[in-house]
Design a protein around this motif. Structure first.
Motif, PDB file in Angstrom:
ATOM      1  N   ASP A  56       0.819  -1.206   0.000  1.00 32.31           N
ATOM      2  CA  ASP A  56       0.000   0.000   0.000  1.00 32.31           C
ATOM      3  C   ASP A  56       0.856   1.261   0.000  1.00 32.31           C
ATOM      4  O   ASP A  56       0.384   2.339  -0.396  1.00 32.31           O
ATOM      5  CB  ASP A  56      -0.935  -0.011   1.215  1.00 32.31           C
ATOM      6  N   GLN A  57       2.123   1.141   0.392  1.00 32.20           N
ATOM      7  CA  GLN A  57       3.007   2.302   0.441  1.00 32.20           C
ATOM      8  C   GLN A  57       3.762   2.525  -0.866  1.00 32.20           C
ATOM      9  O   GLN A  57       4.212   3.646  -1.130  1.00 32.20           O
ATOM     10  CB  GLN A  57       4.017   2.135   1.589  1.00 32.20           C
ATOM     11  N   THR A  58       3.909   1.502  -1.675  1.00 30.79           N
ATOM     12  CA  THR A  58       4.782   1.612  -2.852  1.00 30.79           C
ATOM     13  C   THR A  58       4.037   1.662  -4.183  1.00 30.79           C
ATOM     14  O   THR A  58       4.627   2.063  -5.185  1.00 30.79           O
ATOM     15  CB  THR A  58       5.757   0.425  -2.900  1.00 30.79           C
ATOM     16  N   ILE A  59       2.775   1.275  -4.223  1.00 33.66           N
ATOM     17  CA  ILE A  59       2.102   1.150  -5.512  1.00 33.66           C
ATOM     18  C   ILE A  59       1.982   2.497  -6.220  1.00 33.66           C
ATOM     19  O   ILE A  59       2.294   2.607  -7.418  1.00 33.66           O
ATOM     20  CB  ILE A  59       0.717   0.473  -5.352  1.00 33.66           C
ATOM     21  N   ASP A  60       1.548   3.552  -5.522  1.00 33.87           N
ATOM     22  CA  ASP A  60       1.381   4.854  -6.174  1.00 33.87           C
ATOM     23  C   ASP A  60       2.717   5.410  -6.641  1.00 33.87           C
ATOM     24  O   ASP A  60       2.829   5.959  -7.746  1.00 33.87           O
ATOM     25  CB  ASP A  60       0.715   5.834  -5.209  1.00 33.87           C
ATOM     26  N   GLU A  61       3.739   5.260  -5.804  1.00 32.53           N
ATOM     27  CA  GLU A  61       5.059   5.779  -6.163  1.00 32.53           C
ATOM     28  C   GLU A  61       5.608   5.094  -7.407  1.00 32.53           C
ATOM     29  O   GLU A  61       6.140   5.757  -8.305  1.00 32.53           O
ATOM     30  CB  GLU A  61       6.017   5.578  -4.983  1.00 32.53           C
ATOM     31  N   ARG A  74       6.326   6.874 -11.103  1.00 33.50           N
ATOM     32  CA  ARG A  74       7.756   7.197 -11.124  1.00 33.50           C
ATOM     33  C   ARG A  74       8.217   7.663 -12.507  1.00 33.50           C
ATOM     34  O   ARG A  74       8.973   8.616 -12.631  1.00 33.50           O
ATOM     35  CB  ARG A  74       8.561   5.969 -10.701  1.00 33.50           C
ATOM     36  N   ASP A  75       7.794   6.993 -13.545  1.00 35.22           N
ATOM     37  CA  ASP A  75       8.202   7.320 -14.909  1.00 35.22           C
ATOM     38  C   ASP A  75       6.980   7.176 -15.810  1.00 35.22           C
ATOM     39  O   ASP A  75       6.448   6.081 -15.974  1.00 35.22           O
ATOM     40  CB  ASP A  75       9.316   6.377 -15.365  1.00 35.22           C
TER      41      ASP A  75
END
Length: 307
Positions: free
Chosen positions: A143-148, A152-153
């Motif tokens: 849940d912490q990494t999916i949006d980032e 990202r690119d």
């Protein structure tokens, strides 16, 4: 001809089937599948069982048991028409065989029925199907990494599977998705997975229903620049998934993977979006975005996400 094809398919998959049979889940499932057959044919035990046969032979199936077994065969054949992998075929056989065994045992002796039903409940609570552990090019999100990662690119296209470990459909689909990642993963086309059964806030944000009645698991979503472009299965205005078969042919066609791969593999890993903006250059061909689906009003509703 169909029999020959089936035998050839079985022989082709025999090494894989042999490996499965060594796992506790499949060993137990096989014994539970043939439990009624073993009880009905066991010497020293079958003589004391009830029967409706005219000849009084209690060690052979009566006419009602044959009807139940024939009906079971028909149900398994109908369900397996939509099965994708060998795991799904075997899973359908195990599932409906256990249901038939419950009926047969209760009809034979209520005490045997209660015992078998208790064993089935214990099996469901303690034994889970083996998780796919084969090769794959898949990034697992939290849940912490999916949006980032998705933002990202903007040149990178992501195909993300929303799944849950408790879902048998997701477990059956795992080798199919892994195989697609091995074939199509490149610098500009990436594959990801997120467990919405574990991260409930992710399922709410991306509008993926986790209820078994919604039948939205697994869900595949195509992202470009962090923006949802399309998803399968589509969802109607009642929140239920539109029936869709998760096989490699459908995914390749619906998501246009061949064309996406040809464009995305030209993307150079060493260049980022900021570098392109500083140089005043346009993104390479792999960065061309697809247009979101808007022809279907129901799909357009599902394609929106919180920004």
């Amino acid at each position: 001809m169909g029999l020959i094809t089936g035998v050839c398919t079985f022989l082709y998959h025999l090494p894989q089937i042999y490996k499965w049979l060594l796992k506790p889940y499949y060993i137990t499932s096989v014994f539970m599948t043939v439990a009624f057959l073993l009880v009905r044919k066991a010497p020293g035990l079958c003589e004391h069982l009830a029967t409706q046969r005219e000849d009084g032979n209690s060690c052979d199936f009566d006419w009602r048991e044959l009807e139940i077994l024939m009906f079971l065969s028909a149900i398994v054949m109908m369900k397996n028409r939509r099965a994708i992998t060998l795991e799904q075929h075997i899973g359908n056989l195990f599932l409906f065989s256990k249901v038939a065994n419950v009926i047969l045992f209760f009809r034979l002796d209520i005490r045997l029925g209660i015992l078998y039903l208790a064993l089935c409940l214990a099996f469901v609570m303690t034994c889970k199907p083996p998780v796919y552990m084969g090769p794959e090019y898949i990034k697992y999100f939290s849940d912490q990494t999916i949006d980032e990662e998705l933002q990202r690119d903007s040149r990178i296209t992501w195909i993300v599977e929303f799944y849950a470990n408790w879902s048998s459909e997701c477990q059956s689909f795992a080798p199919v998705f892994a195989d697609l990642s091995l074939k199509y993963n490149c610098a500009g086309l990436r594959f990801g997975k997120v467990d919405v059964g574990r991260y409930g806030e992710v399922s709410q944000k991306y509008r993926v229903g986790t209820s078994p009645l919604a039948k939205q698991l697994p869900s595949l979503v195509l992202f470009q620049g962090g923006r949802e472009i399309m998803r399968r299965p589509m969802v109607d205005n009642k929140g239920r998934a539109v029936s869709w078969t998760f096989n490699d042919e459908n995914i390749i066609r619906e998501f246009n993977l061949n064309e996406l791969f040809q464009k995305s593999k030209k993307l150079k890993k060493g260049r980022g979006l900021k570098e392109e903006e500083q140089n005043g250059s346009q993104p390479e061909e792999g960065g061309d975005e697809l247009q979101p689906e808007t022809n279907n009003p129901e799909q357009s509703i599902e394609s929106k996400k919180d920004r």
